[in-house]
Design an enzyme around this catalytic site. Sequence first.
Site, PDB file in Angstrom:
ATOM      1  N   ASP A  18     -21.153  -0.625 -12.135  1.00 48.71           N
ATOM      2  CA  ASP A  18     -20.645  -0.002 -11.155  1.00 48.71           C
ATOM      3  C   ASP A  18     -21.168   0.013 -10.242  1.00 48.71           C
ATOM      4  O   ASP A  18     -21.110   1.136  -9.048  1.00 48.71           O
ATOM      5  CB  ASP A  18     -19.974   1.422 -11.153  1.00 48.71           C
ATOM      6  CG  ASP A  18     -19.771   1.780 -12.801  1.00 48.71           C
ATOM      7  OD1 ASP A  18     -19.359   0.560 -13.345  1.00 48.71           O
ATOM      8  OD2 ASP A  18     -20.078   3.235 -12.946  1.00 48.71           O
ATOM      9  N   GLU A 232      -8.923   2.578 -12.826  1.00 52.01           N
ATOM     10  CA  GLU A 232     -10.056   3.081 -12.039  1.00 52.01           C
ATOM     11  C   GLU A 232     -10.384   1.787 -11.286  1.00 52.01           C
ATOM     12  O   GLU A 232     -10.133   0.882 -10.531  1.00 52.01           O
ATOM     13  CB  GLU A 232     -11.249   3.135 -13.334  1.00 52.01           C
ATOM     14  CG  GLU A 232     -11.810   2.039 -14.060  1.00 52.01           C
ATOM     15  CD  GLU A 232     -12.848   2.588 -15.156  1.00 52.01           C
ATOM     16  OE1 GLU A 232     -12.553   3.717 -15.019  1.00 52.01           O
ATOM     17  OE2 GLU A 232     -12.918   1.818 -15.783  1.00 52.01           O
TER      18      GLU A 232
HETATM   19  O1  FUB Z   1     -19.133   3.893 -15.390  1.00 51.96           O
HETATM   20  C1  FUB Z   1     -19.218   4.891 -16.217  1.00 51.96           C
HETATM   21  C2  FUB Z   1     -17.609   4.366 -16.144  1.00 51.96           C
HETATM   22  O2  FUB Z   1     -16.359   3.092 -16.802  1.00 51.96           O
HETATM   23  C3  FUB Z   1     -17.115   3.911 -14.647  1.00 51.96           C
HETATM   24  O3  FUB Z   1     -16.941   5.228 -13.939  1.00 51.96           O
HETATM   25  C4  FUB Z   1     -16.190   2.897 -14.579  1.00 51.96           C
HETATM   26  O4  FUB Z   1     -15.247   2.808 -13.542  1.00 51.96           O
HETATM   27  C5  FUB Z   1     -16.524   2.200 -15.759  1.00 51.96           C
HETATM   28  O5  FUB Z   1     -17.552   1.310 -15.255  1.00 51.96           O
END
Ligand code: FUB
Length: 368
Positions: A18, A232
Amino acid sequence: MKKNNFDTYLVENMYTADPSAHVFEGKVYIYPSHDLGNDNPDDGSGDHFWMEDYHVYSMDEIGAPVVDHGQVLHMKDVPWVSEQMWAPDAATRNGKYYLYFPAKDKDGIFRVGAAVSDRPYGPFVPEPNYIEGSFSIDPAVFADTDGEYYMFNGGLWGGQLEKWQTGEFVTGAPANQPGTDGPQGDEPALRPWIAKMNEDMVSFAHAPKYIDMLDADGTPMKSKFNDRRFFEAAWVHKFNNKYYLSYSTGDTHNIAYAEAENVYGPYTYKGIVLEPVVGWTNHHSICEVNGEWYLFYHDSGISGGHTQLRGIKYTKLNIAEDGTIETVQAYRDDETKLNVARMLKSKGGDVHAFSKELGLNDELLQKV
Ligand code: FUB
């Protein structure tokens, strides 16, 4: 410290994911998640993404060695957090630096916290409580050219966005039945929210507002179009005075993007930034460095394909004069495909399981 190249892992001594990249004080700073992983099942609840702290990384310039500035914030120092410090971002205003991070509070509800430093590389001192009014995951704080700042946020399934449809947190379906309490089919898809930051940068100027997300034909984006609806990992960049909101489509694993005239939207779907990578998640940032654009992202090749154990990378991003982004296939040439496939294999991963993402044909598969 070794020099980095496009498409190679920037950090090899721990798992990172991320990546949120920014230019601060003339250097490229990267704020990633720190994947620790656990044995929880990969069931859509997100419980296998286990993170407790953050490290900050920097490069003096594109291609320069990556510097690890060490641990800049740990869960044990944040009074309101119970677990799972997920994807962070950072911003600077009035000489201070702010780290933003989602994490579960003591009731198991994802909130967004802020921590403050005098330097881009921390350490960061957390605020005693989460940002009032915040909920769900993946904060991205966009600095507009007029000096205002906005947080974009939200994520489905493990990120709990479905559970806020009434305005209150409603437990709804069990977390291991992802999406079952969200809209379906022709119903409008769930949307990320935006909140303007107050000048203190640790509170919102107004309650989060959901952003209107439109399909290319101008109609509200439907839930069934999961190859392009928001899931997301929101990120915003500005190009030629227009706003571009890019995001992960989650269960179809794309990074898609949408365009708007106004920071609050509506955002109209434009296309795909990044095709699926090795591992379930796809999460990125887009950063301008000396007039060139770069895409920071992650994949799971570094752990042999374990979705919850990822490694950050970056590559050049081509943006046309009209704002159109050239789609990135992370494994762009045979050498890159083979490098990642061999890394995956050396870590015990199943190369055949990821041959589609890697773009491996039979001839290349034989060479791995
Ligand atoms: O890294 C944890 C979660 O996985 C993130 O918050 C999401 O965007 C996905 O990458």
